[in-house]
Design a protein around this motif. Structure first.
Motif, PDB file in Angstrom:
ATOM      1  N   VAL A 176     -13.317 -41.453   7.962  1.00 20.52           N
ATOM      2  CA  VAL A 176     -12.489 -40.550   7.158  1.00 20.52           C
ATOM      3  C   VAL A 176     -13.386 -39.556   6.441  1.00 20.52           C
ATOM      4  CG1 VAL A 176     -11.063 -40.418   5.071  1.00 20.52           C
ATOM      5  CG2 VAL A 176     -10.542 -42.117   6.816  1.00 20.52           C
ATOM      6  N   VAL A 177     -12.958 -38.303   6.441  1.00 21.81           N
ATOM      7  CA  VAL A 177     -13.577 -37.259   5.625  1.00 21.81           C
ATOM      8  C   VAL A 177     -12.556 -36.824   4.591  1.00 21.81           C
ATOM      9  CG1 VAL A 177     -14.434 -34.875   5.614  1.00 21.81           C
ATOM     10  CG2 VAL A 177     -15.148 -36.446   7.411  1.00 21.81           C
ATOM     11  N   ILE A 178     -12.991 -36.691   3.343  1.00 23.26           N
ATOM     12  CA  ILE A 178     -12.096 -36.275   2.262  1.00 23.26           C
ATOM     13  C   ILE A 178     -12.626 -34.979   1.670  1.00 23.26           C
ATOM     14  CG2 ILE A 178     -11.090 -36.887   0.028  1.00 23.26           C
ATOM     15  CD1 ILE A 178     -11.628 -39.870   0.879  1.00 23.26           C
ATOM     16  N   THR A 179     -11.864 -33.878   1.834  1.00 27.43           N
ATOM     17  CA  THR A 179     -12.236 -32.623   1.190  1.00 27.43           C
ATOM     18  C   THR A 179     -11.720 -32.665  -0.243  1.00 27.43           C
ATOM     19  OG1 THR A 179     -10.221 -31.459   1.899  1.00 27.43           O
ATOM     20  CG2 THR A 179     -12.128 -31.387   3.382  1.00 27.43           C
ATOM     21  N   HIS A 180     -12.559 -32.288  -1.200  1.00 29.74           N
ATOM     22  CA  HIS A 180     -12.269 -32.594  -2.605  1.00 29.74           C
ATOM     23  C   HIS A 180     -12.930 -31.550  -3.488  1.00 29.74           C
ATOM     24  CE1 HIS A 180     -12.133 -35.026  -6.319  1.00 29.74           C
ATOM     25  NE2 HIS A 180     -11.497 -36.000  -5.669  1.00 29.74           N
ATOM     26  N   GLY A 181     -12.310 -31.212  -4.588  1.00 26.88           N
ATOM     27  CA  GLY A 181     -12.946 -30.357  -5.573  1.00 26.88           C
ATOM     28  C   GLY A 181     -14.196 -31.020  -6.124  1.00 26.88           C
ATOM     29  N   THR A 182     -15.228 -30.221  -6.383  1.00 27.87           N
ATOM     30  CA  THR A 182     -16.523 -30.794  -6.737  1.00 27.87           C
ATOM     31  C   THR A 182     -16.596 -31.303  -8.171  1.00 27.87           C
ATOM     32  OG1 THR A 182     -17.377 -28.590  -7.279  1.00 27.87           O
ATOM     33  CG2 THR A 182     -17.773 -29.409  -5.044  1.00 27.87           C
ATOM     34  N   ASN A 183     -15.679 -30.903  -9.040  1.00 34.02           N
ATOM     35  CA  ASN A 183     -15.810 -31.264 -10.455  1.00 34.02           C
ATOM     36  C   ASN A 183     -15.762 -32.769 -10.685  1.00 34.02           C
ATOM     37  OD1 ASN A 183     -16.109 -28.624 -11.323  1.00 34.02           O
ATOM     38  ND2 ASN A 183     -13.930 -28.312 -11.635  1.00 34.02           N
ATOM     39  N   THR A 184     -14.892 -33.461  -9.997  1.00 35.51           N
ATOM     40  CA  THR A 184     -14.783 -34.914 -10.165  1.00 35.51           C
ATOM     41  C   THR A 184     -14.947 -35.655  -8.845  1.00 35.51           C
ATOM     42  OG1 THR A 184     -12.357 -34.888  -9.959  1.00 35.51           O
ATOM     43  CG2 THR A 184     -13.285 -34.681 -12.182  1.00 35.51           C
ATOM     44  N   LEU A 185     -15.497 -34.995  -7.853  1.00 29.93           N
ATOM     45  CA  LEU A 185     -15.694 -35.606  -6.531  1.00 29.93           C
ATOM     46  C   LEU A 185     -16.439 -36.930  -6.625  1.00 29.93           C
ATOM     47  CD1 LEU A 185     -16.829 -33.690  -3.350  1.00 29.93           C
ATOM     48  CD2 LEU A 185     -17.968 -35.800  -4.011  1.00 29.93           C
ATOM     49  N   GLU A 186     -17.496 -36.955  -7.434  1.00 28.84           N
ATOM     50  CA  GLU A 186     -18.322 -38.165  -7.528  1.00 28.84           C
ATOM     51  C   GLU A 186     -17.554 -39.356  -8.080  1.00 28.84           C
ATOM     52  OE1 GLU A 186     -20.951 -37.636 -11.426  1.00 28.84           O
ATOM     53  OE2 GLU A 186     -20.572 -35.752 -10.401  1.00 28.84           O
ATOM     54  N   GLU A 187     -16.551 -39.101  -8.914  1.00 31.07           N
ATOM     55  CA  GLU A 187     -15.771 -40.188  -9.500  1.00 31.07           C
ATOM     56  C   GLU A 187     -14.794 -40.780  -8.485  1.00 31.07           C
ATOM     57  OE1 GLU A 187     -14.482 -39.339 -13.674  1.00 31.07           O
ATOM     58  OE2 GLU A 187     -15.628 -37.495 -13.363  1.00 31.07           O
ATOM     59  N   SER A 188     -14.091 -39.925  -7.766  1.00 27.39           N
ATOM     60  CA  SER A 188     -13.200 -40.424  -6.716  1.00 27.39           C
ATOM     61  C   SER A 188     -13.995 -41.199  -5.675  1.00 27.39           C
ATOM     62  CB  SER A 188     -12.472 -39.256  -6.039  1.00 27.39           C
ATOM     63  OG  SER A 188     -11.639 -38.564  -6.946  1.00 27.39           O
ATOM     64  N   ALA A 189     -15.176 -40.690  -5.336  1.00 29.49           N
ATOM     65  CA  ALA A 189     -16.016 -41.355  -4.330  1.00 29.49           C
ATOM     66  C   ALA A 189     -16.448 -42.735  -4.805  1.00 29.49           C
ATOM     67  CB  ALA A 189     -17.228 -40.486  -4.019  1.00 29.49           C
ATOM     68  N   TYR A 190     -16.845 -42.848  -6.067  1.00 28.35           N
ATOM     69  CA  TYR A 190     -17.324 -44.143  -6.560  1.00 28.35           C
ATOM     70  C   TYR A 190     -16.187 -45.159  -6.659  1.00 28.35           C
ATOM     71  CZ  TYR A 190     -19.989 -47.562  -9.255  1.00 28.35           C
ATOM     72  OH  TYR A 190     -20.610 -48.709  -9.673  1.00 28.35           O
ATOM     73  N   PHE A 191     -15.004 -44.714  -7.028  1.00 28.22           N
ATOM     74  CA  PHE A 191     -13.873 -45.644  -7.066  1.00 28.22           C
ATOM     75  C   PHE A 191     -13.621 -46.234  -5.683  1.00 28.22           C
ATOM     76  CE2 PHE A 191      -9.271 -46.387  -6.477  1.00 28.22           C
ATOM     77  CZ  PHE A 191      -9.133 -47.454  -7.343  1.00 28.22           C
ATOM     78  N   LEU A 192     -13.601 -45.399  -4.648  1.00 27.42           N
ATOM     79  CA  LEU A 192     -13.404 -45.919  -3.297  1.00 27.42           C
ATOM     80  C   LEU A 192     -14.582 -46.774  -2.857  1.00 27.42           C
ATOM     81  CD1 LEU A 192     -11.774 -42.993  -1.266  1.00 27.42           C
ATOM     82  CD2 LEU A 192     -10.692 -44.724  -2.709  1.00 27.42           C
ATOM     83  N   HIS A 193     -15.779 -46.406  -3.274  1.00 29.32           N
ATOM     84  CA  HIS A 193     -16.993 -47.166  -2.954  1.00 29.32           C
ATOM     85  C   HIS A 193     -16.871 -48.621  -3.419  1.00 29.32           C
ATOM     86  CE1 HIS A 193     -21.315 -47.310  -2.019  1.00 29.32           C
ATOM     87  NE2 HIS A 193     -21.565 -47.840  -3.202  1.00 29.32           N
ATOM     88  N   LEU A 194     -16.169 -48.828  -4.522  1.00 27.85           N
ATOM     89  CA  LEU A 194     -15.994 -50.169  -5.080  1.00 27.85           C
ATOM     90  C   LEU A 194     -14.795 -50.917  -4.515  1.00 27.85           C
ATOM     91  CD1 LEU A 194     -16.627 -49.344  -8.855  1.00 27.85           C
ATOM     92  CD2 LEU A 194     -18.191 -50.576  -7.337  1.00 27.85           C
ATOM     93  N   THR A 195     -13.829 -50.201  -3.917  1.00 27.16           N
ATOM     94  CA  THR A 195     -12.530 -50.832  -3.692  1.00 27.16           C
ATOM     95  C   THR A 195     -11.989 -50.752  -2.262  1.00 27.16           C
ATOM     96  OG1 THR A 195     -11.347 -48.811  -4.352  1.00 27.16           O
ATOM     97  CG2 THR A 195     -11.852 -50.414  -6.091  1.00 27.16           C
ATOM     98  N   ILE A 196     -12.730 -50.180  -1.318  1.00 29.64           N
ATOM     99  CA  ILE A 196     -12.226 -50.086   0.056  1.00 29.64           C
ATOM    100  C   ILE A 196     -12.878 -51.157   0.931  1.00 29.64           C
ATOM    101  CG2 ILE A 196     -12.138 -48.679   2.145  1.00 29.64           C
ATOM    102  CD1 ILE A 196     -10.291 -47.502   0.252  1.00 29.64           C
ATOM    103  N   PRO A 197     -12.095 -52.024   1.589  1.00 29.62           N
ATOM    104  CA  PRO A 197     -12.665 -53.107   2.408  1.00 29.62           C
ATOM    105  C   PRO A 197     -12.947 -52.654   3.848  1.00 29.62           C
ATOM    106  CG  PRO A 197     -10.298 -53.364   2.273  1.00 29.62           C
ATOM    107  CD  PRO A 197     -10.633 -52.134   1.475  1.00 29.62           C
TER     108      PRO A 197
END
Length: 329
Positions: free
Chosen positions: A86-107
Motif C-alpha cells: 500500500v502507498v498512502i499519499t498524505h499531507g506532509t504536516n502530520t504524515l509522520e504521525e499517521s505513519a507511526y500509528f500504523l507502524h504500531l497497529t497494522i498486523p
C-alpha cells in the motif's frame, strides 16, 4: 507484477497552484489517480496500481478517529483484498504521525509506504511526480518487506518511528535524525536498504491484534524557561485526558513549577511521559526525578511519544508496564 493500492489522502502532492510559481497558496486534494497515471505513465512499468480517494482532508485536520479509519482501510487492502503493498499519499504536516500509528497497529509484513510532496503537483520542479513513482517502486520491492511502515520522499526511505519533517518548504525536509535513512532509490532503478528497524512494529507489535475503535486523549506540553505549569493544571482539571507528554528542555527536564503541576497530574491518575524538544538523544531516568511517577520516553519525539502512550493505554494501566512498552517500541 505486484498489485499495489494507492490510498489518496490529499496533501501538497495533489495540489493545484494558481500558477507554476505558487509554492505556498495552492489548493490541496485537487488531483487524483487518473491525473497521476496520465502525468506519470511510467508507473505502469513497476506495478499493477489501483488508486482510491480516501479522507481527502488537510493533514492539519487529521485526528485519532481518522487514523482508526485509515487503519481499517489499509488492513482491508492487505488482508482481505490481497494487495501486495500500500502507498498512502498524505499531507506532509502530520504524515509522520499517521505513519507511526500504523507502524504500531497494522498486523502485516507487507510494505506500507507514506509519500507526500513539498511542492504542489502543478509547480515548476515539483517533487510530486517522482515521489509518487518512487513510493510505488518501494512498495513493490521485495526488500521493503518486514520493515514496518516506511516514508519515502526525495529518493530517501525512512522508518516511521524516527522520521520527522524538519523544514517548511525544502525538498530534503524529511530526516531521521542521528539514525539516518533506511535506504535509497537510485538512478540504476534499485531500491536499496542499508539497515532495518530494530524496535517492535507491525507484525510483531502486540497492539496490531487489538480492536481499536477509540484512542484515549493525551496532550503535549512544551517546556521553556519560566514555564508556569498552568497548562498542565488545566489539563488535569478538565478530567478528559489520560496522559501528558512533556516536550522537555535538554535531557527531558521541566521547570520547578511544572514539576509541581505534573505531580498533581499523576496524583489524579494521569500518566506522564518525559520527552525532549531537542530532536535527538534519549530521555533516561535521572536521580533528581526518581521520586516522581514519570515514564521515560527514550528517544521518541513528543508527537511520537504521544501516539505510543495512546496505544499503550489501550492495554496497560500501570507505569511499569507502559515503561516496558517505551523500552521496546
Amino acid at each position: 507484477m505486484k498489485k499495489i493500492k494507492v490510498i489518496e489522502m490529499g496533501g501538497t502532492i495533489s495540489g493545484n497552484g494558481k500558477d507554476r510559481l505558487d509554492l505556498k497558496d495552492y489548493k490541496s486534494g485537487v488531483y487524483n489517480g487518473e491525473n497521476f497515471l496520465e502525468a506519470i505513465p511510467e508507473i505502469k512499468q513497476f506495478a499493477d496500481v489501483s488508486f482510491e480517494s480516501f479522507l481527502l482532508v488537510s493533514s492539519t485536520t487529521l485526528n485519532a478517529d481518522h487514523w482508526i479509519k485509515l487503519r481499517k482501510k489499509v488492513m482491508n487492502c492487505l488482508l482481505e483484498e490481497g494487495f501486495d503493498g500500500v502507498v498512502i499519499t498524505h499531507g506532509t504536516n502530520t504524515l509522520e504521525e499517521s505513519a507511526y500509528f500504523l507502524h504500531l497497529t497494522i498486523p502485516t509484513e507487507k510494505p506500507i509506504v507514506f509519500v507526500g510532496a513539498q511542492r504542489p503537483f502543478t509547480s515548476l520542479s515539483s517533487d510530486a511526480h517522482l515521489n509518487l513513482l518512487q513510493a510505488i517502486r518501494v512498495a513493490a520491492s521485495d526488500e521493503a518487506y518486514n520493515n514496518g511502515v516506511l516514508v519515502q520522499l526525495n529518493d530517501e526511505i525512512s522508518g516511521a518511528r524516527e522520521v520527522t519533517k524538519t523544514n517548511t518548504y525544502r525538498l530534503e525536509a524529511f530526516q531521521s535524525g542521528q539514525f539516518g535513512y533506511l535506504g535509497f532509490i537510485d538512478p540504476d532503478k534499485k531500491v536499496q536498504f542499508y539497515r532495518n528497524p530494530t524496535r517492535k512494529h507491525t507484525f510483531n507489535s502486540e497492539f496490531s491484534s487489538l480492536e481499536i475503535d477509540k484512542l484515549p486523549n493525551v496532550e503535549i506540553v512544551y517546556s521553556y524557561a519560566g514555564a508556569t505549569g498552568h497548562v498542565i493544571d488545566h489539563i488535569t482539571e478538565r478530567k478528559k485526558y489520560r496522559g501528558i507528554i512533556t516536550a522537555g528542555t535538554g535531557a527531558g527536564l521541566v521547570s520547578p513549577s511544572e514539576i509541581e503541576a505534573l505531580q498533581r497530574a499523576t496524583e489524579n491518575g494521569l500518566f506522564v511521559v518525559r520527552s525532549s524538544r531537542v530532536g535527538n538523544g534519549r530521555v533516561v531516568p535521572i536521580d533528581s526525578y526518581k521520586d516522581y511517577n514519570f515514564i521515560n520516553g527514550d528517544n521518541l519525539l513528543p508527537q511520537k511519544a504521544r501516539i505510543l502512550l495512546m496505544v499503550s493505554l489501550l492495554k496497560y494501566n500501570t507505569i511499569e508496564d507502559i515503561q516496558t512498552v517505551f523500552d521496546h517500541y
